[in-house]
Design a protein around this motif. Sequence first.
Motif, short mmCIF file in Angstrom:
data_model
loop_
_atom_site.label_atom_id
_atom_site.label_comp_id
_atom_site.label_asym_id
_atom_site.label_seq_id
_atom_site.Cartn_x
_atom_site.Cartn_y
_atom_site.Cartn_z
N ARG A 1 0.79 -1.34 -0.12
CA ARG A 1 0.16 0.12 -0.02
C ARG A 1 0.99 1.25 -0.13
NH1 ARG A 1 -1.95 -1.09 4.24
NH2 ARG A 1 -0.85 0.27 5.76
N GLU A 2 1.80 1.27 0.63
CA GLU A 2 2.78 2.57 1.10
C GLU A 2 3.96 2.67 0.04
OE1 GLU A 2 4.06 3.05 4.88
OE2 GLU A 2 1.79 2.74 5.74
N PRO A 3 4.06 3.73 -0.74
CA PRO A 3 5.20 3.78 -1.79
C PRO A 3 6.45 3.79 -1.01
CG PRO A 3 3.50 5.53 -2.22
CD PRO A 3 3.03 4.65 -0.93
N LEU A 4 7.40 3.13 -1.73
CA LEU A 4 8.79 2.98 -1.01
C LEU A 4 9.45 4.39 -1.40
CD1 LEU A 4 9.36 -0.65 -2.05
CD2 LEU A 4 9.12 0.19 0.35
N ASP A 5 10.35 4.63 -0.43
CA ASP A 5 11.25 6.04 -0.87
C ASP A 5 12.44 5.60 -1.50
OD1 ASP A 5 13.49 5.90 1.56
OD2 ASP A 5 11.31 5.19 2.45
N ALA A 6 12.98 6.60 -1.80
CA ALA A 6 14.27 6.38 -2.67
C ALA A 6 15.54 5.87 -1.83
CB ALA A 6 14.86 7.66 -3.43
N GLU A 7 15.76 6.33 -0.57
CA GLU A 7 16.70 6.11 0.29
C GLU A 7 16.37 4.57 0.89
OE1 GLU A 7 18.41 7.23 4.76
OE2 GLU A 7 16.85 8.22 3.88
N THR A 8 15.32 4.10 1.15
CA THR A 8 15.40 2.44 1.55
C THR A 8 15.55 1.72 0.31
OG1 THR A 8 13.33 3.27 2.84
CG2 THR A 8 13.55 1.23 2.17
N VAL A 9 14.99 2.09 -0.95
CA VAL A 9 15.35 1.44 -2.02
C VAL A 9 16.65 1.15 -2.64
CG1 VAL A 9 14.68 1.07 -4.57
CG2 VAL A 9 12.94 1.64 -2.90
N GLY A 10 17.32 2.45 -2.30
CA GLY A 10 18.97 2.40 -2.63
C GLY A 10 19.54 1.49 -1.62
N GLN A 11 19.46 1.50 -0.49
CA GLN A 11 19.83 0.63 0.37
C GLN A 11 19.77 -0.77 0.27
OE1 GLN A 11 18.23 2.06 4.03
NE2 GLN A 11 19.84 3.91 4.63
N ARG A 12 18.68 -1.27 0.00
CA ARG A 12 18.18 -2.53 -0.24
C ARG A 12 18.75 -3.10 -1.70
NH1 ARG A 12 17.45 -5.51 3.48
NH2 ARG A 12 19.34 -4.26 4.08
N LYS A 13 19.05 -2.18 -2.59
CA LYS A 13 19.58 -2.48 -3.83
C LYS A 13 21.08 -2.72 -3.67
CE LYS A 13 18.23 1.08 -6.72
NZ LYS A 13 18.25 1.96 -7.80
N ALA A 14 21.68 -1.80 -2.83
CA ALA A 14 23.08 -2.11 -2.51
C ALA A 14 23.23 -3.38 -1.72
CB ALA A 14 23.59 -0.96 -1.49
N GLU B 1 23.25 -5.06 -12.80
CA GLU B 1 22.79 -3.94 -13.50
C GLU B 1 21.20 -3.63 -13.43
OE1 GLU B 1 22.30 -3.06 -18.28
OE2 GLU B 1 23.82 -4.16 -17.61
N ARG B 2 20.48 -4.94 -13.53
CA ARG B 2 18.93 -5.07 -13.49
C ARG B 2 18.63 -4.49 -12.18
NH1 ARG B 2 16.90 -6.46 -18.05
NH2 ARG B 2 17.78 -8.08 -19.40
N ILE B 3 19.26 -4.92 -10.99
CA ILE B 3 18.98 -4.53 -9.92
C ILE B 3 18.99 -2.91 -9.58
CG2 ILE B 3 19.49 -4.83 -7.36
CD1 ILE B 3 20.34 -7.47 -7.84
N ALA B 4 20.30 -2.51 -10.03
CA ALA B 4 20.42 -1.22 -9.82
C ALA B 4 19.72 -0.20 -10.80
CB ALA B 4 22.04 -0.64 -10.45
N ALA B 5 19.10 -0.87 -11.62
CA ALA B 5 17.85 0.02 -12.48
C ALA B 5 16.66 -0.09 -12.03
CB ALA B 5 17.56 -0.59 -14.02
N VAL B 6 16.28 -0.74 -10.76
CA VAL B 6 14.86 -0.63 -10.27
C VAL B 6 14.82 0.65 -9.31
CG1 VAL B 6 13.50 -1.73 -8.07
CG2 VAL B 6 14.82 -3.30 -9.61
N THR B 7 13.56 1.15 -9.81
CA THR B 7 13.09 2.44 -9.18
C THR B 7 12.39 2.33 -7.91
OG1 THR B 7 11.40 2.79 -10.71
CG2 THR B 7 13.35 3.78 -11.46
N PRO B 8 12.22 3.18 -6.97
CA PRO B 8 11.11 3.07 -6.10
C PRO B 8 9.69 2.91 -6.60
CG PRO B 8 12.74 4.89 -5.46
CD PRO B 8 12.94 4.45 -7.15
N GLU B 9 9.30 3.54 -7.64
CA GLU B 9 7.89 3.36 -8.33
C GLU B 9 8.02 1.98 -8.58
OE1 GLU B 9 9.28 7.35 -8.16
OE2 GLU B 9 10.18 5.80 -9.00
N ALA B 10 8.91 1.54 -9.48
CA ALA B 10 8.69 -0.07 -9.75
C ALA B 10 8.56 -1.09 -9.00
CB ALA B 10 9.82 -0.56 -10.83
N ALA B 11 9.59 -0.98 -7.80
CA ALA B 11 9.32 -1.67 -6.81
C ALA B 11 7.84 -1.60 -6.08
CB ALA B 11 10.77 -1.48 -5.66
N SER B 12 7.60 -0.65 -5.73
CA SER B 12 6.16 -0.28 -5.08
C SER B 12 5.01 -0.87 -5.86
CB SER B 12 5.94 1.13 -4.84
OG SER B 12 6.92 1.62 -4.08
N ALA B 13 5.20 -0.87 -7.28
CA ALA B 13 4.13 -1.48 -8.16
C ALA B 13 4.28 -2.82 -7.98
CB ALA B 13 4.29 -0.82 -9.57
N ALA B 14 5.43 -3.51 -8.09
CA ALA B 14 5.51 -5.07 -7.96
C ALA B 14 4.82 -5.24 -6.70
CB ALA B 14 7.02 -5.22 -8.02
#
Length: 497
Positions: free
Chosen positions: A384-397, A435-448
């Motif tokens: 339900r709640e959109p993911l923020d860029a910082e959280t997604v960036g940390q998890r991608k790393a 490369e594919r993990i790095a390309a994931v955006t907060p919007e795409a992760a939230s939509a999935a």
Amino acid sequence: LDEKQRPAAEKDAWSNPVAMPKWASVPAAVRTPLTLAPEAERENPPVPTAAVPVTPPAIADTRLDNGLQLVVARTGEVPLATMALVIKGGGATDPKGRAGLSDMTASIATRGTATRSQKQIAAEMEALGASLSTSAGADGTIISVTAPVATLEAAGRILVDIVRNASFPAEEFDRERGQSLDKLSVALKDPGTLSALALRRVIYGDAPYGAVTTPETLRAMTRDELVAQRDRWWRPDNAALIVTGGVDREQAAAMGNRLFSGWQSIGPAAIAPALRAGTAQAPRLIVIDMPGAGQAAVATAVRAVDRNDPAYPDLLVANAVLGSGSNGRLFQEIRTKRALSYGANSALAARADDGMLIAASQTKNESAPEVVAIFLAEFDKLAREPLDAETVGQRKAYLSGAVSRQAETSGGFAIILAGLVQQGLPSAEAARLVERIAAVTPEAASAAAAANTPSARASVVVVGDAKLFIDKLRAAHPQVEVIGIDSLDLNRPQLRK
């Protein structure tokens, strides 16, 4: 104690067999306690340095003279290499009522061939400085050797002998089946193991992915069925040879042709089930009553995208937010904030057909309803709640680091490639994972997450001493089903005898 020696009708005992000893106490502290310096006086942590560029290995995907797919990736200059033969199909091809047949076939294949005994295989591998391993999963079987480059071809000859000429000695089959029955009888008394097996049935029903190895399926197997499984599925038109490490493409191709030139497919090709995951099942909340259980296991899962879905990397990142490692939301909520368990995590299973996102934890029986509530709430929050860029960036790393570390060894990169081959993806995808993990955006992760993790799609299995929590759980979830341990049947999708 061997389970066969357990006296009839003897119940499990969960208490320590002897009283705990009295330990010596720690002497009282005599020095001045350390204290934190004032905030303004503390040293700042070092700033991150620039990212170290990583060049993925070049992957060559060709075919040997006999048609066997060959995938080669030189992963470095260390003179060590892995040769893995991937046979497509795995547990999804087990006949009805024979769940575990692929795994048993892979396990016993190394116990002897027409010209080598198990001891001879072990002695030759040791002399070559090599190791041999086998595994079978939902989508395939892997038989691999890792050896110094100088002895890789000699180790490969043993691998080929096993693949083509495994004799499946009757005495080894009987021994392995007996040991498997003993292990399973113990495992089925563990709430965590049992909850995972039952949840697989709930998610996939009677489909191939839903099949669970049970005492009944093990006892029904015969040695001849192992031979038939090998003859039907272990063939070059249903396999791929993966070579990674300090070997280049030309070396690997020449070696592969020398080793596998006599291996030919005979008869029509085997056809794997088209719908391994079957149709989606209705969500269920099930309690398996295990009186006397010292803890309750809670497992929650949703049916998820397959490995080939474009949204797979997006959901992988979303799952990392939910429950990967100690920084995942589940760990933070269940252990760090509420001390309900030693840990809680989630995982996204990669499958050729629909996968499964599963969260699991163990807790004291009385707090099982609270853990169920947290799981369902966190699934909903993620959806339900959109993911923020910082959280997604940390998890991608976090994910990128894990993939990069695995790819540093020949065996680790071979496993990555083997997974892709089993799941029907191009081998070149292995070089693009980071490369594919790095390309994931907060919007795409939230939509999935929104498409896959709403709690309305989730099924829950709780295994524990139901009398200690069922009233509280039923008050929150009137639809809960209670199945006594003596009435449980993992061979049926309904889970009841």
